[in-house]
Design a protein around this motif. Structure first.
Motif, PDB file in Angstrom:
ATOM      1  N   ASP A 251     -23.420 100.743   2.226  1.00 24.46           N
ATOM      2  CA  ASP A 251     -23.937 101.160   3.511  1.00 24.46           C
ATOM      3  C   ASP A 251     -24.760 100.240   3.943  1.00 24.46           C
ATOM      4  O   ASP A 251     -25.946 100.277   5.027  1.00 24.46           O
ATOM      5  CB  ASP A 251     -24.530 102.752   3.410  1.00 24.46           C
ATOM      6  N   LYS A 252     -25.202  99.132   3.004  1.00 28.59           N
ATOM      7  CA  LYS A 252     -26.202  98.401   3.601  1.00 28.59           C
ATOM      8  C   LYS A 252     -25.894  97.261   4.823  1.00 28.59           C
ATOM      9  O   LYS A 252     -24.872  96.860   4.963  1.00 28.59           O
ATOM     10  CB  LYS A 252     -26.572  97.298   2.223  1.00 28.59           C
ATOM     11  N   ALA A 253     -27.141  97.048   5.432  1.00 25.72           N
ATOM     12  CA  ALA A 253     -27.003  96.100   6.492  1.00 25.72           C
ATOM     13  C   ALA A 253     -28.225  95.468   6.639  1.00 25.72           C
ATOM     14  O   ALA A 253     -29.604  95.822   6.390  1.00 25.72           O
ATOM     15  CB  ALA A 253     -26.798  96.841   7.943  1.00 25.72           C
ATOM     16  N   ASP A 254     -28.128  93.894   6.552  1.00 25.62           N
ATOM     17  CA  ASP A 254     -29.504  93.248   6.484  1.00 25.62           C
ATOM     18  C   ASP A 254     -30.165  93.644   7.555  1.00 25.62           C
ATOM     19  O   ASP A 254     -29.867  93.709   8.876  1.00 25.62           O
ATOM     20  CB  ASP A 254     -29.145  91.789   6.468  1.00 25.62           C
ATOM     21  N   PRO A 255     -31.722  93.646   7.615  1.00 28.40           N
ATOM     22  CA  PRO A 255     -32.536  93.422   8.980  1.00 28.40           C
ATOM     23  C   PRO A 255     -32.238  92.786   9.866  1.00 28.40           C
ATOM     24  O   PRO A 255     -32.350  92.939  11.116  1.00 28.40           O
ATOM     25  CB  PRO A 255     -33.883  93.245   8.445  1.00 28.40           C
ATOM     26  N   HIS A 256     -31.503  91.591   9.628  1.00 27.98           N
ATOM     27  CA  HIS A 256     -31.174  90.526  10.817  1.00 27.98           C
ATOM     28  C   HIS A 256     -29.575  90.567  11.349  1.00 27.98           C
ATOM     29  O   HIS A 256     -29.389  89.909  12.123  1.00 27.98           O
ATOM     30  CB  HIS A 256     -31.364  88.994  10.037  1.00 27.98           C
ATOM     31  N   ALA A 257     -29.073  91.464  10.774  1.00 32.25           N
ATOM     32  CA  ALA A 257     -27.862  91.620  10.839  1.00 32.25           C
ATOM     33  C   ALA A 257     -27.241  91.769  12.369  1.00 32.25           C
ATOM     34  O   ALA A 257     -27.991  92.042  13.271  1.00 32.25           O
ATOM     35  CB  ALA A 257     -26.859  92.898  10.318  1.00 32.25           C
ATOM     36  N   LEU A 258     -26.104  91.178  12.776  1.00 33.19           N
ATOM     37  CA  LEU A 258     -25.912  91.277  14.319  1.00 33.19           C
ATOM     38  C   LEU A 258     -25.177  92.821  14.771  1.00 33.19           C
ATOM     39  O   LEU A 258     -24.488  93.189  14.036  1.00 33.19           O
ATOM     40  CB  LEU A 258     -24.808  90.024  14.538  1.00 33.19           C
TER      41      LEU A 258
ATOM     42  N   ALA B 206     -18.152  86.141  14.221  1.00 31.96           N
ATOM     43  CA  ALA B 206     -17.016  85.907  13.474  1.00 31.96           C
ATOM     44  C   ALA B 206     -17.745  84.885  12.106  1.00 31.96           C
ATOM     45  O   ALA B 206     -17.087  84.100  11.698  1.00 31.96           O
ATOM     46  CB  ALA B 206     -15.986  85.145  13.893  1.00 31.96           C
ATOM     47  N   VAL B 207     -19.073  85.148  11.791  1.00 31.07           N
ATOM     48  CA  VAL B 207     -19.742  84.620  10.870  1.00 31.07           C
ATOM     49  C   VAL B 207     -19.203  84.891   9.352  1.00 31.07           C
ATOM     50  O   VAL B 207     -18.960  84.056   8.682  1.00 31.07           O
ATOM     51  CB  VAL B 207     -21.054  84.585  10.996  1.00 31.07           C
ATOM     52  N   PHE B 208     -19.386  86.089   9.365  1.00 31.59           N
ATOM     53  CA  PHE B 208     -19.268  86.586   7.606  1.00 31.59           C
ATOM     54  C   PHE B 208     -17.845  87.876   7.786  1.00 31.59           C
ATOM     55  O   PHE B 208     -17.950  88.641   8.643  1.00 31.59           O
ATOM     56  CB  PHE B 208     -20.304  87.390   7.168  1.00 31.59           C
ATOM     57  N   GLY B 209     -17.217  87.655   6.736  1.00 39.58           N
ATOM     58  CA  GLY B 209     -16.191  88.970   6.611  1.00 39.58           C
ATOM     59  C   GLY B 209     -16.625  89.839   5.428  1.00 39.58           C
ATOM     60  O   GLY B 209     -17.806  90.110   5.174  1.00 39.58           O
ATOM     61  N   PHE B 210     -15.492  90.333   4.854  1.00 39.97           N
ATOM     62  CA  PHE B 210     -15.875  91.467   3.811  1.00 39.97           C
ATOM     63  C   PHE B 210     -16.555  90.891   2.544  1.00 39.97           C
ATOM     64  O   PHE B 210     -16.581  91.386   1.630  1.00 39.97           O
ATOM     65  CB  PHE B 210     -14.590  92.367   3.911  1.00 39.97           C
ATOM     66  N   SER B 211     -16.461  89.595   2.349  1.00 39.02           N
ATOM     67  CA  SER B 211     -16.938  88.880   1.133  1.00 39.02           C
ATOM     68  C   SER B 211     -18.600  88.823   1.085  1.00 39.02           C
ATOM     69  O   SER B 211     -19.127  88.490   0.172  1.00 39.02           O
ATOM     70  CB  SER B 211     -16.382  87.571   0.824  1.00 39.02           C
ATOM     71  N   TYR B 212     -18.997  89.185   2.437  1.00 43.33           N
ATOM     72  CA  TYR B 212     -20.436  88.945   2.470  1.00 43.33           C
ATOM     73  C   TYR B 212     -21.487  89.675   1.415  1.00 43.33           C
ATOM     74  O   TYR B 212     -21.240  90.870   1.260  1.00 43.33           O
ATOM     75  CB  TYR B 212     -20.926  89.080   3.682  1.00 43.33           C
ATOM     76  N   HIS B 213     -22.297  89.172   0.946  1.00 46.66           N
ATOM     77  CA  HIS B 213     -23.416  89.952  -0.018  1.00 46.66           C
ATOM     78  C   HIS B 213     -24.655  89.254   0.026  1.00 46.66           C
ATOM     79  O   HIS B 213     -24.730  88.072   0.275  1.00 46.66           O
ATOM     80  CB  HIS B 213     -22.868  90.139  -1.477  1.00 46.66           C
ATOM     81  N   GLY B 214     -25.744  89.881  -0.196  1.00 42.19           N
ATOM     82  CA  GLY B 214     -26.662  89.145  -0.231  1.00 42.19           C
ATOM     83  C   GLY B 214     -27.921  89.455   0.771  1.00 42.19           C
ATOM     84  O   GLY B 214     -27.881  90.449   1.372  1.00 42.19           O
ATOM     85  N   LYS B 215     -28.552  88.220   1.041  1.00 43.61           N
ATOM     86  CA  LYS B 215     -29.541  88.334   2.245  1.00 43.61           C
ATOM     87  C   LYS B 215     -29.420  87.253   3.386  1.00 43.61           C
ATOM     88  O   LYS B 215     -29.048  86.005   2.885  1.00 43.61           O
ATOM     89  CB  LYS B 215     -31.063  88.251   1.528  1.00 43.61           C
ATOM     90  N   ILE B 216     -29.688  87.573   4.449  1.00 48.50           N
ATOM     91  CA  ILE B 216     -29.628  86.462   5.618  1.00 48.50           C
ATOM     92  C   ILE B 216     -30.959  85.737   5.615  1.00 48.50           C
ATOM     93  O   ILE B 216     -32.057  86.200   5.831  1.00 48.50           O
ATOM     94  CB  ILE B 216     -29.572  86.862   6.862  1.00 48.50           C
ATOM     95  N   GLU B 217     -30.908  84.407   5.237  1.00 47.66           N
ATOM     96  CA  GLU B 217     -31.982  83.441   5.270  1.00 47.66           C
ATOM     97  C   GLU B 217     -32.164  82.716   6.424  1.00 47.66           C
ATOM     98  O   GLU B 217     -31.254  82.618   7.379  1.00 47.66           O
ATOM     99  CB  GLU B 217     -31.856  82.426   4.000  1.00 47.66           C
TER     100      GLU B 217
END
Length: 484
Positions: free
Chosen positions: A156-163, A114-125
């Motif tokens: 359709d984007k998912a960060d390479p580190h996405a859960l 439950a870290v990010f919701g539908f407002s997430y954009h960008g890159k996980i650092e």
């Protein structure tokens, strides 16, 4: 229903409920799902962000009285009023200090994302990227709330580190990102949690499934005859590529087109006629187009052109004539798309609805852009192209998408790897022309054709040796099942 982030915000705003009330409903329903997925006395670890997605997790944790709930807040304390309220409802012992995070995650029976919701954009650092990688490497059971953290709701984007998750609980509506599971493989299963919010009549994303298909597919009445729905015109094939035209005809027959006319070069007439006995064939040469092809255009209810037409003499004349004179929906495929390279502007002057059916490589050629770039930006590029050129763009992929000129989208969910073979696109072109003959509404017919093409591929065959020739038989079984 499928809703973008902005559409979801409007649904919440128009619900008559406050954000706190919606969070209370969501949290209770999430807790019920967790209870059914876990056992009494299990250790449940919630990864909670500072926003309202984290608040949904905190609210759910507060309802888990028979389990050991622990809270990890990798981005710090709650920052919204709604989330802060539920943060205060939990005892201090639930909150895990930074140094104890690895240990509690190893101990967990279930992890709730439950870290990010539908407002997430960008890159996980870093260091969040390392934490997510650690969780993924544990291979624990994971439930994500609304969206997997690291996924962008509207793409359709998912960060390479996405859960990654075993189950994602979409709140009230699917989000566009959920529709691309075959691509990002970020979750195994998805379930919509109905929060009871009033829904609009529709959103910018169209849907298609078995129930909708049958609702839109018109049956033949007792007094029907061969011309009840009109004629389907297929123009295609050339020396060495008669099979493409045959697959068009097979697709149109699958869709239930009752009166098919086929215009084809003289040199492949014998091949096509040997395989099909019901279409009316119109063999032509370049100097006979005005006599043999042009009269067919005005009487057709739907037209398809381009499949297997690489070696067709007169193909440019045919494309020009169709764009300038056809009034029926026109499906362009294969060679017709390649002829549009560097001159897609002519599409804006077409007098008929135009449906283009490229795969990623063909679309990249039409845009004169690298294939990799087009693959990474397919949604926005498809939307821009459809709107700019006033066409419907069907971009073939594991998740085929259809972009309409008004900004509406359709993302297909049916189909399997059995369609990863030469000829499946030609089959789709024929199916689409056949459906358009029976269903003149483009925004119904196009999703219907795409869905049917995928759905039938899932029926009764191996994925490795799937005979496209069986499509009419599979369609017959499908319709028999529904007494049609």
């Amino acid at each position: 229903m499928i809703a973008t982030s902005s559409e979801m915000k409007k649904i919440e705003q128009n619900s008559g409920l406050s954000s706190a009330e919606i969070m209370a409903i969501a949290g209770k329903k999430i807790a019920a799902e967790i209870t059914s997925a876990a056992k009494k006395n299990d250790t449940i670890v919630f990864l909670c962000g500072p926003g309202n997605n984290g608040g949904d997790g905190l609210c759910a944790a507060a309802h888990l009285t028979d389990m050991h709930a622990f809270i990890v807040q990798p981005l710090g304390k709650a920052k919204t009023q709604e989330a802060s309220y539920w943060e205060k409802q939990l005892p201090e012992k639930c909150f895990v200090s930074k140094r104890k995070i690895p240990g509690i995650l190893k101990k967990a029976d279930l992890i709730v994302d439950a870290v990010f919701g539908f407002s997430y954009h960008g890159k996980i650092e870093s260091p969040l990227a390392e934490l997510f990688d650690y969780v993924n490497a544990l291979h624990k059971k994971v439930i994500s709330i609304d969206l997997n953290s690291g996924c962008e709701a509207d793409s359709d984007k998912a960060d390479p580190h996405a859960l990654h998750s075993d189950l994602t609980l979409a709140l009230q509506c699917y989000k566009p990102n959920h529709l691309f599971r075959k691509d990002h493989k970020i979750f195994d299963q998805i379930k919509v949690l109905d929060l009871g919010l009033p829904l609009p009549a529709g959103t910018s994303y169209l849907e298609m499934d078995e129930k909708r298909f049958l609702e839109f597919y018109p049956c033949r009445n007792e007094d029907a005859y061969k011309g009840t729905f009109g004629k389907t015109l297929i123009i295609g094939g050339s020396y060495g590529m008669a099979g493409a035209l045959c697959l068009n005809l097979l697709g149109a027959k699958t869709a239930g087109a009752p009166y098919i006319e086929a215009a084809l070069p003289h040199e492949i007439y014998a091949i096509a006629a040997a395989h099909f006995i019901t279409p009316v064939f119109h063999p032509f040469a370049r100097n006979s187009l005005a006599k043999d092809v042009w009269p067919l255009v005005g009487t057709a209810k739907a037209i398809a052109f381009g499949s297997g037409s690489v070696n067709m003499d007169g193909k440019n004349d045919i494309l020009d004539y169709l764009l300038q004179n056809a009034s029926a929906p026109l499906v362009l495929d294969a060679e017709a798309l390649r002829m549009l390279h560097f001159n897609t502007w002519i599409l804006r002057f077409a007098k008929c609805p135009v449906i283009l059916t490229p795969h990623i490589g063909e679309f990249a050629g039409m845009l004169n852009k690298p294939v990799q770039y087009v693959a990474e930006h397919r949604i926005e590029l498809a939307q821009q192209f459809a709107k700019k050129n006033k066409v419907t763009l069907v971009l073939k992929d594991p998740h085929t998408i259809a972009a309409f000129a008004d900004g509406t989208m359709y993302v297909n969910q049916s189909g399997c790897a059995a369609l990863a073979q030469a000829g499946s696109g030609d089959l789709l072109t024929g199916i689409m022309a056949g459906i358009l003959t029976r269903v003149p509404d483009i925004k119904k017919a196009v999703p219907m054709a795409i869905w049917l093409h995928g759905y039938l591929s899932e029926q009764s065959h191996s994925r490795e040796v799937f005979p496209l020739e069986d499509y009419p038989h599979l369609m017959d079984i499908f319709l028999q099942k529904h007494n049609m």
